[in-house]
Design a protein around this motif. Structure first.
Motif, PDB file in Angstrom:
ATOM      1  N   ARG A 158     -29.112 -18.874  23.688  1.00  0.00           N
ATOM      2  CA  ARG A 158     -30.562 -18.917  23.922  1.00  0.00           C
ATOM      3  C   ARG A 158     -31.099 -20.331  23.701  1.00  0.00           C
ATOM      4  NH1 ARG A 158     -31.342 -14.085  21.613  1.00  0.00           N
ATOM      5  NH2 ARG A 158     -31.806 -15.064  19.604  1.00  0.00           N
ATOM      6  N   ALA A 159     -30.648 -20.944  22.597  1.00  0.00           N
ATOM      7  CA  ALA A 159     -31.096 -22.308  22.277  1.00  0.00           C
ATOM      8  C   ALA A 159     -30.662 -23.283  23.375  1.00  0.00           C
ATOM      9  CB  ALA A 159     -30.543 -22.736  20.923  1.00  0.00           C
ATOM     10  N   ALA A 160     -29.443 -23.100  23.863  1.00  0.00           N
ATOM     11  CA  ALA A 160     -28.934 -23.988  24.911  1.00  0.00           C
ATOM     12  C   ALA A 160     -29.750 -23.806  26.200  1.00  0.00           C
ATOM     13  CB  ALA A 160     -27.464 -23.691  25.180  1.00  0.00           C
ATOM     14  N   ARG A 161     -30.080 -22.560  26.507  1.00  0.00           N
ATOM     15  CA  ARG A 161     -30.875 -22.306  27.720  1.00  0.00           C
ATOM     16  C   ARG A 161     -32.252 -22.953  27.599  1.00  0.00           C
ATOM     17  NH1 ARG A 161     -28.742 -16.888  27.766  1.00  0.00           N
ATOM     18  NH2 ARG A 161     -30.677 -16.128  26.860  1.00  0.00           N
ATOM     19  N   ARG A 162     -32.813 -22.848  26.363  1.00  0.00           N
ATOM     20  CA  ARG A 162     -34.134 -23.450  26.156  1.00  0.00           C
ATOM     21  C   ARG A 162     -34.077 -24.958  26.388  1.00  0.00           C
ATOM     22  NH1 ARG A 162     -35.669 -20.503  21.728  1.00  0.00           N
ATOM     23  NH2 ARG A 162     -34.655 -22.068  20.436  1.00  0.00           N
ATOM     24  N   ALA A 163     -33.009 -25.591  25.881  1.00  0.00           N
ATOM     25  CA  ALA A 163     -32.861 -27.036  26.046  1.00  0.00           C
ATOM     26  C   ALA A 163     -32.664 -27.408  27.522  1.00  0.00           C
ATOM     27  CB  ALA A 163     -31.679 -27.529  25.219  1.00  0.00           C
ATOM     28  N   LEU A 164     -31.866 -26.605  28.219  1.00  0.00           N
ATOM     29  CA  LEU A 164     -31.663 -26.818  29.663  1.00  0.00           C
ATOM     30  C   LEU A 164     -32.991 -26.747  30.398  1.00  0.00           C
ATOM     31  CD1 LEU A 164     -28.628 -24.766  31.061  1.00  0.00           C
ATOM     32  CD2 LEU A 164     -28.977 -27.238  31.199  1.00  0.00           C
ATOM     33  N   GLU A 168     -31.386 -32.392  22.649  1.00  0.00           N
ATOM     34  CA  GLU A 168     -31.403 -31.045  22.084  1.00  0.00           C
ATOM     35  C   GLU A 168     -30.162 -30.259  22.566  1.00  0.00           C
ATOM     36  OE1 GLU A 168     -33.389 -29.739  19.970  1.00  0.00           O
ATOM     37  OE2 GLU A 168     -33.115 -27.554  20.174  1.00  0.00           O
ATOM     38  N   LEU A 169     -29.829 -30.426  23.830  1.00  0.00           N
ATOM     39  CA  LEU A 169     -28.700 -29.712  24.404  1.00  0.00           C
ATOM     40  C   LEU A 169     -27.404 -30.108  23.689  1.00  0.00           C
ATOM     41  CD1 LEU A 169     -28.130 -27.690  26.632  1.00  0.00           C
ATOM     42  CD2 LEU A 169     -27.832 -29.572  28.238  1.00  0.00           C
ATOM     43  N   LYS A 170     -27.270 -31.391  23.409  1.00  0.00           N
ATOM     44  CA  LYS A 170     -26.113 -31.896  22.677  1.00  0.00           C
ATOM     45  C   LYS A 170     -26.036 -31.258  21.294  1.00  0.00           C
ATOM     46  CE  LYS A 170     -24.516 -36.548  23.561  1.00  0.00           C
ATOM     47  NZ  LYS A 170     -25.105 -37.871  23.769  1.00  0.00           N
ATOM     48  N   ALA A 171     -27.204 -31.111  20.666  1.00  0.00           N
ATOM     49  CA  ALA A 171     -27.271 -30.591  19.300  1.00  0.00           C
ATOM     50  C   ALA A 171     -26.933 -29.109  19.234  1.00  0.00           C
ATOM     51  CB  ALA A 171     -28.665 -30.838  18.711  1.00  0.00           C
ATOM     52  N   ALA A 187     -19.510 -26.070  22.054  1.00  0.00           N
ATOM     53  CA  ALA A 187     -18.404 -26.409  22.950  1.00  0.00           C
ATOM     54  C   ALA A 187     -18.856 -26.547  24.396  1.00  0.00           C
ATOM     55  CB  ALA A 187     -17.313 -25.340  22.851  1.00  0.00           C
ATOM     56  N   ALA A 188     -19.986 -25.893  24.738  1.00  0.00           N
ATOM     57  CA  ALA A 188     -20.454 -25.923  26.128  1.00  0.00           C
ATOM     58  C   ALA A 188     -21.259 -27.178  26.433  1.00  0.00           C
ATOM     59  CB  ALA A 188     -21.300 -24.678  26.419  1.00  0.00           C
ATOM     60  N   ALA A 189     -21.650 -27.921  25.362  1.00  0.00           N
ATOM     61  CA  ALA A 189     -22.590 -29.033  25.551  1.00  0.00           C
ATOM     62  C   ALA A 189     -22.156 -30.049  26.612  1.00  0.00           C
ATOM     63  CB  ALA A 189     -22.886 -29.711  24.220  1.00  0.00           C
ATOM     64  N   PRO A 190     -20.917 -30.542  26.579  1.00  0.00           N
ATOM     65  CA  PRO A 190     -20.556 -31.575  27.557  1.00  0.00           C
ATOM     66  C   PRO A 190     -20.742 -31.079  28.999  1.00  0.00           C
ATOM     67  CG  PRO A 190     -18.871 -31.375  25.847  1.00  0.00           C
ATOM     68  CD  PRO A 190     -19.818 -30.233  25.644  1.00  0.00           C
TER      69      PRO A 190
END
Lengths: 393, 393
Positions: free
Chosen positions: A200-206, A213-216, A220-223
């Motif tokens: 959820r956090a990653a989707r929000r950053a996207l 934020e996405l990096k943070a 493992a999916a960040a790159p």
């Protein structure tokens, strides 16, 4: 590139500020001549373009039972629907704010036994409760088509190409088709084992296109997710970038489909600029797979949107909806059709003969006080019948 | 005369009984192919006919503030209007059940300074709260035109003739135009000095076409009013009968106008059957002077109505509204447009070339299981591309 000149329809729009402001509710307006005619003709030409590809016209009603309009994917639109009580059935009805799901309902009920795929087109008005800042209007003219009962990639290709082709045929220059696939990002977070909270956090950053934020939060999916953000742009370049990534299998399959889609779209419509936004994951309202937005250079807002959804009967479907207000903004200046002023007392047979020759006529009902040409001009005519010939005024 | 055969659109209509009955509210329905296309084309052809006579298209919104829709003459339609609350203004809005008065509002506000007469046309949907026994529908497609700012008899002539001419141009045979003048009977009761109560009783008797009652309550006006009842029918005969009566001056003036109107209408449209109902005094809803109904032989219900009314600004106006559902019932059978089936794997360039030649195409998205012609037929196509030529199936 030089900025495009102010188009006739832009001028028309700024002229149309209501001198009786407050007379109509906010976001609702009278469309006057000649714009109302241009809009109707554009809509009919779009439908004619859809018909040439086998899409037959249907016309669902403006109001339906609320629960039917909100069934399945329709619930995404619930907040934007006017509701009225039906005194006949004592049940709530809604004014449609979308036609796609009505067409899907027709496919799932009245046409459930018809051979697939179904190709249907429509043109009509939709209403919504509130306008947005970008689009204050609350009544929209739409024209669209739906391709129901096929999950073939060829259906996606047909949808994107037909929408762009039909709008280009109206004379709109500088079209671009933006493609998204809302399943791509979730497939990647899932394959990398992000838990629901992290996903959820990653989707929000996207969503905010916030790389730091996405990096943070992306684990493992960040790159990979960061690459999705970076690659947004021309589709060919984006796909080459995506194919160079080490993607999980499910994501690689999605990219392979997108690659085939873009190849076929570009082969069918070589002049169309095709872009891809691989990080976009929300889809539009009810869309579930490959989705499209159509833009014209220097025109505010999309001309239309389309893409994959599921009918109430669970069938795979795709389609495209064009927004006539945006399409009109993108159209180059239209000529105002000529009209011949018939002075008071012109014999009826003369008018009939001029119309047979293809002229539009405007008959004076009272004797002119002065100059004929002046009277013709005041009446909005481009020409006048002087008793022997049609002359420009 | 032999009864006309069942028309294609009648057949279409009886076929269209909803297999998912109850899915839609009573009086609302999905119009499917090919009928939706025929209706749209008929509507556009009507507007093109109006445009040839100088009527330019306008498009008022589907909803407005209730008080605006009900202003002036609109109050006659109040009982038939859906109402919704506007969350933006917190005021009540109504779904239009008529377009004429919206066009009159435009004339009185946004176009108040434009040169008269104004000629405006429209096409669109209207909604009403309840259907009637004869017309259970609650959503209607209408196409119409308004001629605003002239009280000339030439305006009445133009209105009646244009409506009939535009419908005839669609191919509707056996048209008749029925004329009424709601002021005629009241002028006679007033001239004969009937008191309000007696005048009311006489009007009630006229309304029921009850000659015995009319004799009993009509007082000095009875012989003339009885004649009005008797003379309903072909306009020429009715007018000769009316002119032979000893009418009060005001009534004689009305008859002289009707006489001139009928002469001019018949001169302009010699094939049109013109009838007159001199005893009819109610007008339709908001109509105040010469009014028209258009009929087609053997078709249930009017194809449209029109006539004199007054705009909110007090201007004289006339116009005509055509009801697309009735017009469609009156149309002779329409051909279903041909469509070419493109077997799976047909090169894109072949489809494009066939469309350039004017064909509509239907592309198969999956390999055919068996016979191509069978697959084409099942898909609703009239022709198939066999790899070298277009062949009928």
């Amino acid at each position: 590139m030089a900025p495009r000149g102010k188009s006739r329809s832009d001028a028309q729009e700024s002229e149309s500020v209501d001198p009786a402001a407050g007379l109509l509710p906010a976001g609702l307006r009278d469309v006057l001549a000649p714009r109302a005619e241009w809009e109707a003709q554009a809509s009919e030409k779009l439908l004619a373009g859809f018909a040439r590809h086998g899409y037959v016209r249907v016309k669902p009603p403006l109001i339906e039972f609320e629960e039917t309009l909100l069934a399945g994917s329709g619930v995404a639109l619930a907040g934007q629907m006017f509701r009225v009580m039906d005194p006949v059935s004592q049940r709530m009805m809604g004014l449609r704010n979308d036609v796609t799901l009505q067409v899907a309902r027709i496919a799932a009920t009245r046409l459930r036994d018809a051979v697939r795929p179904l190709r249907m087109a429509y043109a009509g008005q939709v209403l919504r409760v509130r306008g947005s800042q970008l689009r204050p209007e609350r009544q929209f003219a739409q024209a669209g088509f739906e391709l129901i009962g096929s999950d073939a990639l060829a259906a996606d290709v047909e949808t994107g190409v037909l929408a762009a082709e039909a709008v280009a045929a109206l004379g709109v220059p500088g079209l671009s088709l933006d493609i998204t696939q809302p399943q791509l990002a979730p497939t990647i977070t899932e394959a990398h084992g992000l838990d629901p909270k992290a996903a959820r956090a990653a989707r929000r950053a996207l969503d905010r296109k916030d790389a730091a934020e996405l990096k943070a939060v992306g684990g493992a999916a960040a790159p990979t997710l960061l690459k999705l953000l970076e690659l947004a742009g021309p589709a060919r370049r984006a796909l080459d970038g995506l194919k160079a990534l080490k993607l999980p299998d499910a994501a690689a399959k999605i990219v392979a489909d997108l690659d085939a889609l873009v190849r076929e779209v570009s082969a069918a419509a070589p002049d169309l600029l095709v872009t891809l936004d691989p990080g976009e994951f929300r889809g539009f309202e009810y869309h579930t797979g490959i989705a499209f937005s159509l833009f014209a250079r220097n025109v505010r807002g999309e001309l239309g949107r389309g893409g994959r959804y599921t009918t109430p009967a669970g069938e795979p479907a795709t389609g495209f909806t064009l927004y006539l207000d945006s399409v009109m903004r993108a159209l180059p200046a239209q000529p105002v059709p000529p009209m011949v002023y018939l002075p008071h007392g012109t014999p009826r047979s003369t008018g009939a003969e001029l119309r047979r020759q293809g002229h539009a006529t405007w008959a004076a009902l009272n004797p002119e006080a002065g100059d004929l040409k002046k009277a013709a001009k005041a009446a909005g005519c481009s020409h006048v019948w002087d008793g022997t010939a049609v002359r420009p005024v």
